[in-house]
Enzyme design. Structure first.
Site, short mmCIF file in Angstrom:
data_model
loop_
_atom_site.label_atom_id
_atom_site.label_comp_id
_atom_site.label_asym_id
_atom_site.label_seq_id
_atom_site.Cartn_x
_atom_site.Cartn_y
_atom_site.Cartn_z
CB ILE A 144 20.12 20.56 -61.01
CG1 ILE A 144 21.09 19.54 -60.48
CG2 ILE A 144 20.09 21.82 -60.14
CD1 ILE A 144 22.55 19.96 -60.57
CG HIS A 168 11.56 27.72 -64.65
ND1 HIS A 168 12.32 27.07 -63.72
CD2 HIS A 168 12.03 28.99 -64.69
CE1 HIS A 168 13.21 27.90 -63.21
NE2 HIS A 168 13.06 29.09 -63.78
CG HIS A 198 16.36 30.00 -67.03
ND1 HIS A 198 17.25 31.00 -66.73
CD2 HIS A 198 15.62 29.80 -65.92
CE1 HIS A 198 17.07 31.38 -65.48
NE2 HIS A 198 16.08 30.67 -64.96
P1 5GP Z 1 15.72 30.99 -61.91
O1 5GP Z 1 15.48 31.18 -60.45
O2 5GP Z 1 16.94 31.72 -62.38
O3 5GP Z 1 14.50 31.29 -62.74
O4 5GP Z 1 15.94 29.44 -62.11
C1 5GP Z 1 17.21 28.84 -62.20
C2 5GP Z 1 16.99 27.36 -62.22
O5 5GP Z 1 18.19 26.73 -62.62
C3 5GP Z 1 16.61 26.75 -60.86
O6 5GP Z 1 15.35 26.08 -60.98
C4 5GP Z 1 17.76 25.80 -60.55
O7 5GP Z 1 17.34 24.62 -59.89
C5 5GP Z 1 18.33 25.52 -61.92
N1 5GP Z 1 19.75 25.19 -61.93
C6 5GP Z 1 20.73 25.86 -61.30
N2 5GP Z 1 21.93 25.28 -61.55
C7 5GP Z 1 21.67 24.23 -62.38
C8 5GP Z 1 22.51 23.23 -62.97
O8 5GP Z 1 23.73 23.20 -62.82
N3 5GP Z 1 21.89 22.31 -63.76
C9 5GP Z 1 20.54 22.31 -63.97
N4 5GP Z 1 20.03 21.36 -64.74
N5 5GP Z 1 19.73 23.23 -63.41
C10 5GP Z 1 20.29 24.17 -62.61
#
Ligand code: 5GP
Length: 128
Positions: free
Chosen positions: A36, A112, A110
């Site tokens: 997002i 990336h 997740h």
């Molecule tokens: P982390 O920091 O946990 O590795 O990454 C979480 C990712 O999830 C971030 O890049 C953030 O932009 C993404 N994210 C958070 N909320 C949402 C959402 O509601 N939808 C989508 N598509 N991505 C999200």
């Protein structure tokens, strides 16, 4: 110690269809969708459908079928977006943040997949 999965995390809500997502690809055990808040022109998240908090949790607790499906889903994303350097694509970076030191914000595993610009060094140098 061990992992407790929070069924109210944002990706659990996406998997239940309570929050929309921009799906790139779906397999039996995995879902790929656009981030997002993309950090690069290509920024896809790949998640397992099962309730796994981190990568190590997933490897410990998931079935071989889920683990294989997850990795093949990532490969399919790279194929679908034409990113493989072996096929004249521009390349990509795979990132899995896990826990506090990894600065993981969403507590559902997740991956990336980022591409579309020079992403710089893997880990920025510490400011002096
Ligand atoms: P982390 O920091 O946990 O590795 O990454 C979480 C990712 O999830 C971030 O890049 C953030 O932009 C993404 N994210 C958070 N909320 C949402 C959402 O509601 N939808 C989508 N598509 N991505 C999200």
């Amino acid at each position: 110690m061990g992992y407790t999965y929070d069924h109210e995390n944002i990706f659990a809500k996406i998997l239940r269809g309570e929050i929309p997502n921009d799906t790139v690809l779906e397999t039996e055990h995995s879902l790929a969708f656009n981030d997002i808040a993309p950090q690069s022109p290509v920024h896809v998240l790949v998640i397992p459908k099962g309730p796994y908090v981190t990568w190590d949790h997933f490897i410990d607790a998931a079935s071989d079928a889920e683990i294989a499906d997850y990795h093949r889903a990532m490969r399919q994303v790279i194929d679908k977006l034409g990113l493989s350097p072996g096929e004249d694509g521009q390349g990509y970076r795979v990132i899995v943040n896990s826990g506090a030191a990894g600065v993981q914000e969403v507590m559902h595993l997740h991956t990336h997949i980022c591409s579309g610009r020079d992403l710089g060094r893997m880990i920025p140098n510490e400011p002096k």
